[in-house]
Design a protein around this motif. Structure first.
Motif, PDB file in Angstrom:
ATOM      1  N   PHE A   1       0.835  -1.226   0.170  1.00 48.50           N
ATOM      2  CA  PHE A   1      -0.181   0.101   0.011  1.00 48.50           C
ATOM      3  C   PHE A   1       0.853   1.274   0.041  1.00 48.50           C
ATOM      4  O   PHE A   1       2.159   1.188   0.205  1.00 48.50           O
ATOM      5  CB  PHE A   1      -0.945  -0.014   1.081  1.00 48.50           C
ATOM      6  N   THR A   2       0.293   2.279  -0.248  1.00 51.78           N
ATOM      7  CA  THR A   2       0.815   3.648  -0.250  1.00 51.78           C
ATOM      8  C   THR A   2       0.652   4.317   1.127  1.00 51.78           C
ATOM      9  O   THR A   2      -0.428   4.445   1.228  1.00 51.78           O
ATOM     10  CB  THR A   2       0.501   4.625  -1.530  1.00 51.78           C
ATOM     11  N   HIS A   3       1.705   4.903   1.822  1.00 50.70           N
ATOM     12  CA  HIS A   3       1.555   5.509   2.773  1.00 50.70           C
ATOM     13  C   HIS A   3       0.466   6.737   2.812  1.00 50.70           C
ATOM     14  O   HIS A   3       0.867   7.467   1.891  1.00 50.70           O
ATOM     15  CB  HIS A   3       2.876   5.999   3.518  1.00 50.70           C
ATOM     16  N   PRO A   4      -0.579   6.910   3.377  1.00 50.14           N
ATOM     17  CA  PRO A   4      -1.415   8.126   2.896  1.00 50.14           C
ATOM     18  C   PRO A   4      -0.980   9.471   3.087  1.00 50.14           C
ATOM     19  O   PRO A   4      -1.400  10.348   2.513  1.00 50.14           O
ATOM     20  CB  PRO A   4      -2.587   7.735   3.982  1.00 50.14           C
ATOM     21  N   GLN A   5      -0.060   9.754   4.074  1.00 44.71           N
ATOM     22  CA  GLN A   5       0.569  11.144   4.250  1.00 44.71           C
ATOM     23  C   GLN A   5       1.928  11.065   3.325  1.00 44.71           C
ATOM     24  O   GLN A   5       1.961  12.051   2.627  1.00 44.71           O
ATOM     25  CB  GLN A   5       0.884  11.391   5.564  1.00 44.71           C
ATOM     26  N   ARG A   6       2.912  10.324   3.266  1.00 45.93           N
ATOM     27  CA  ARG A   6       4.082  10.321   2.800  1.00 45.93           C
ATOM     28  C   ARG A   6       4.226   9.909   1.062  1.00 45.93           C
ATOM     29  O   ARG A   6       4.826  10.101   0.570  1.00 45.93           O
ATOM     30  CB  ARG A   6       5.168   9.811   3.300  1.00 45.93           C
TER      31      ARG A   6
ATOM     32  N   ALA B   1       4.582   6.932   0.331  1.00 44.52           N
ATOM     33  CA  ALA B   1       5.842   6.099  -0.122  1.00 44.52           C
ATOM     34  C   ALA B   1       5.014   4.537   0.086  1.00 44.52           C
ATOM     35  O   ALA B   1       4.072   4.426   0.761  1.00 44.52           O
ATOM     36  CB  ALA B   1       6.626   6.215   1.271  1.00 44.52           C
ATOM     37  N   LEU B   2       5.712   3.984  -1.054  1.00 47.77           N
ATOM     38  CA  LEU B   2       5.246   2.549  -1.011  1.00 47.77           C
ATOM     39  C   LEU B   2       5.724   1.717   0.026  1.00 47.77           C
ATOM     40  O   LEU B   2       6.870   1.698   0.678  1.00 47.77           O
ATOM     41  CB  LEU B   2       5.883   1.709  -2.156  1.00 47.77           C
ATOM     42  N   VAL B   3       4.883   0.773   0.890  1.00 46.10           N
ATOM     43  CA  VAL B   3       4.885   0.067   1.934  1.00 46.10           C
ATOM     44  C   VAL B   3       4.952  -1.336   1.624  1.00 46.10           C
ATOM     45  O   VAL B   3       3.787  -1.785   1.194  1.00 46.10           O
ATOM     46  CB  VAL B   3       4.110   0.539   3.264  1.00 46.10           C
ATOM     47  N   THR B   4       6.157  -2.140   1.852  1.00 45.09           N
ATOM     48  CA  THR B   4       5.834  -3.602   1.409  1.00 45.09           C
ATOM     49  C   THR B   4       5.832  -4.330   2.602  1.00 45.09           C
ATOM     50  O   THR B   4       6.489  -3.917   3.687  1.00 45.09           O
ATOM     51  CB  THR B   4       6.918  -3.911   0.528  1.00 45.09           C
ATOM     52  N   GLY B   5       5.809  -5.687   2.607  1.00 43.57           N
ATOM     53  CA  GLY B   5       5.982  -6.505   3.628  1.00 43.57           C
ATOM     54  C   GLY B   5       5.544  -7.960   3.667  1.00 43.57           C
ATOM     55  O   GLY B   5       5.495  -8.505   2.452  1.00 43.57           O
ATOM     56  N   LYS B   6       4.908  -8.568   4.673  1.00 46.64           N
ATOM     57  CA  LYS B   6       4.465 -10.091   4.503  1.00 46.64           C
ATOM     58  C   LYS B   6       3.135 -10.241   5.178  1.00 46.64           C
ATOM     59  O   LYS B   6       3.034  -9.557   6.332  1.00 46.64           O
ATOM     60  CB  LYS B   6       5.385 -10.976   5.203  1.00 46.64           C
TER      61      LYS B   6
ATOM     62  N   GLY C   1      -7.627   3.637  13.014  1.00 42.36           N
ATOM     63  CA  GLY C   1      -8.489   4.461  12.416  1.00 42.36           C
ATOM     64  C   GLY C   1      -8.177   5.069  10.983  1.00 42.36           C
ATOM     65  O   GLY C   1      -8.997   5.403  10.429  1.00 42.36           O
ATOM     66  N   ASN C   2      -6.895   4.924  10.879  1.00 48.87           N
ATOM     67  CA  ASN C   2      -6.260   5.591   9.542  1.00 48.87           C
ATOM     68  C   ASN C   2      -6.895   4.745   8.272  1.00 48.87           C
ATOM     69  O   ASN C   2      -7.071   3.674   8.312  1.00 48.87           O
ATOM     70  CB  ASN C   2      -4.904   5.476   9.471  1.00 48.87           C
ATOM     71  N   GLU C   3      -7.644   5.362   7.469  1.00 49.55           N
ATOM     72  CA  GLU C   3      -7.914   4.660   6.261  1.00 49.55           C
ATOM     73  C   GLU C   3      -7.063   4.597   5.035  1.00 49.55           C
ATOM     74  O   GLU C   3      -6.515   5.745   4.967  1.00 49.55           O
ATOM     75  CB  GLU C   3      -9.398   5.348   6.017  1.00 49.55           C
ATOM     76  N   ILE C   4      -6.888   3.533   4.533  1.00 42.58           N
ATOM     77  CA  ILE C   4      -5.759   3.537   3.449  1.00 42.58           C
ATOM     78  C   ILE C   4      -6.418   3.054   2.204  1.00 42.58           C
ATOM     79  O   ILE C   4      -6.731   1.784   2.006  1.00 42.58           O
ATOM     80  CB  ILE C   4      -4.703   2.660   3.786  1.00 42.58           C
ATOM     81  N   PRO C   5      -6.792   4.086   1.265  1.00 41.07           N
ATOM     82  CA  PRO C   5      -7.523   3.548   0.209  1.00 41.07           C
ATOM     83  C   PRO C   5      -6.241   2.894  -1.039  1.00 41.07           C
ATOM     84  O   PRO C   5      -5.244   3.221  -1.077  1.00 41.07           O
ATOM     85  CB  PRO C   5      -7.949   4.666  -0.632  1.00 41.07           C
TER      86      PRO C   5
END
Length: 137
Positions: free
Chosen positions: A37-42, A44-49, A74-78
């Motif tokens: 996903f893309t960090h909603p403020q920065r 930046a692409l966030v990867t993981g497992k 509570g942060n929504e990430i579209p």
């Protein structure tokens, strides 16, 4: 993984105290599931497992914890991307916890996405049997 497998066996015969109402799946290999996903403020692409997943949400271990340290419940990430086998689904999520792992609740899927995830979770036994017998899934 073995703990969840044992829990599934016990659930067949007894009620297990758990706040979750849906079957969870612990991925067996990195090729099965992916989540970014893309960090909603920065932005930046966030990867993981993906550590575990259900039709309701997922536990996600980011590669860099510092990249998500400022996200709170509570942060929504579209526009998250959920890879299921050879298909990539667009999902809108809400952060439910941010500790060692991020907890996500799935708020909405692209058309047909919820069904694709449900089908994938329900076919776990069939995939495991095919793997155990050496046939391609």
């Amino acid at each position: 993984q073995e703990l969840y497998r044992l829990e599934e066996i016990v659930r067949r015969y007894r009620t297990v105290q758990d706040k979750r109402n849906f079957t969870r799946l612990v991925p067996q290999g990195p090729e099965e599931l992916g989540f970014v996903f893309t960090h909603p403020q920065r932005l930046a692409l966030v990867t993981g497992k993906v550590r575990e997943i259900s039709i309701q949400g997922a536990s996600f271990l980011p590669l860099r914890a510092s990249a998500v340290a400022d996200l709170s419940a509570g942060n929504e990430i579209p526009g998250c991307s959920l890879k299921i086998e050879d298909r990539i689904l667009s999902v809108t999520c809400k952060v439910t916890r941010n500790r060692e792992e991020l907890g996500f609740q799935f708020l909405s899927f692209e058309e047909g996405g919820h069904h694709a995830l449900l089908k994938y979770i329900q076919s776990r036994s069939e995939r495991a049997l095919k793997t155990a017998t050496g046939k391609s899934a």
